[in-house]
Design a protein around this motif. Sequence first.
Motif, PDB file in Angstrom:
ATOM      1  N   PHE A 155     -11.741  33.672 -18.736  1.00  0.00           N
ATOM      2  CA  PHE A 155     -12.220  34.531 -17.726  1.00  0.00           C
ATOM      3  C   PHE A 155     -13.125  33.806 -16.923  1.00  0.00           C
ATOM      4  O   PHE A 155     -13.270  34.000 -15.828  1.00  0.00           O
ATOM      5  N   TYR A 162      -8.982  34.510 -13.413  1.00  0.00           N
ATOM      6  CA  TYR A 162      -8.547  36.042 -14.062  1.00  0.00           C
ATOM      7  C   TYR A 162      -9.650  36.849 -13.529  1.00  0.00           C
ATOM      8  O   TYR A 162     -10.900  36.487 -13.556  1.00  0.00           O
ATOM      9  N   THR A 189      -9.854  39.973 -14.520  1.00  0.00           N
ATOM     10  CA  THR A 189     -10.827  40.496 -15.790  1.00  0.00           C
ATOM     11  C   THR A 189     -10.357  40.035 -16.942  1.00  0.00           C
ATOM     12  O   THR A 189      -9.503  39.158 -17.126  1.00  0.00           O
ATOM     13  N   ARG A 190     -11.072  40.407 -18.021  1.00  0.00           N
ATOM     14  CA  ARG A 190     -10.812  39.751 -19.345  1.00  0.00           C
ATOM     15  C   ARG A 190      -9.486  40.308 -19.736  1.00  0.00           C
ATOM     16  O   ARG A 190      -8.663  39.630 -20.496  1.00  0.00           O
ATOM     17  N   GLU A 201      -6.705  40.637 -17.950  1.00  0.00           N
ATOM     18  CA  GLU A 201      -5.790  39.692 -17.642  1.00  0.00           C
ATOM     19  C   GLU A 201      -5.581  38.686 -18.466  1.00  0.00           C
ATOM     20  O   GLU A 201      -4.388  38.188 -18.354  1.00  0.00           O
ATOM     21  N   VAL A 240      -3.428  39.627 -21.268  1.00  0.00           N
ATOM     22  CA  VAL A 240      -1.791  39.960 -20.774  1.00  0.00           C
ATOM     23  C   VAL A 240      -1.442  38.793 -20.389  1.00  0.00           C
ATOM     24  O   VAL A 240      -0.023  38.768 -20.859  1.00  0.00           O
ATOM     25  N   GLN A 241      -1.798  37.901 -19.769  1.00  0.00           N
ATOM     26  CA  GLN A 241      -1.065  36.570 -19.331  1.00  0.00           C
ATOM     27  C   GLN A 241      -0.800  35.792 -20.786  1.00  0.00           C
ATOM     28  O   GLN A 241       0.198  35.200 -21.053  1.00  0.00           O
ATOM     29  N   ARG A 262       2.337  37.662 -22.301  1.00  0.00           N
ATOM     30  CA  ARG A 262       3.326  37.128 -21.324  1.00  0.00           C
ATOM     31  C   ARG A 262       4.066  35.778 -22.028  1.00  0.00           C
ATOM     32  O   ARG A 262       4.939  35.531 -21.970  1.00  0.00           O
TER      33      ARG A 262
END
Length: 72
Positions: free
Chosen positions: A10, A15, A17-18, A20, A23-24, A27
């Motif tokens: 972060f 990113y 937000t944390r 994100e 989420v990445q 993914r």
Amino acid sequence: EFEPFVEQEFATGRYATRAEVVVQALRWLHEERQEAVLGIKQGLDDVAAGRTQPAAEAFAEIRKEFGVPFRI
């Protein structure tokens, strides 16, 4: 356990937000799993189609390709 890593990522500014970051990471994990499953399916298809070779031959090719000497 992963909080320091999330904070580090972060802090890079990549990113917003944390969340994100998390989420990445999910993914990438999902993509990695899909690639593994596809590889396994391809291997099974190869076996079914008779596209195989003896293990000793395969390992010899790998050693030659990567310059690894044979050692027992």
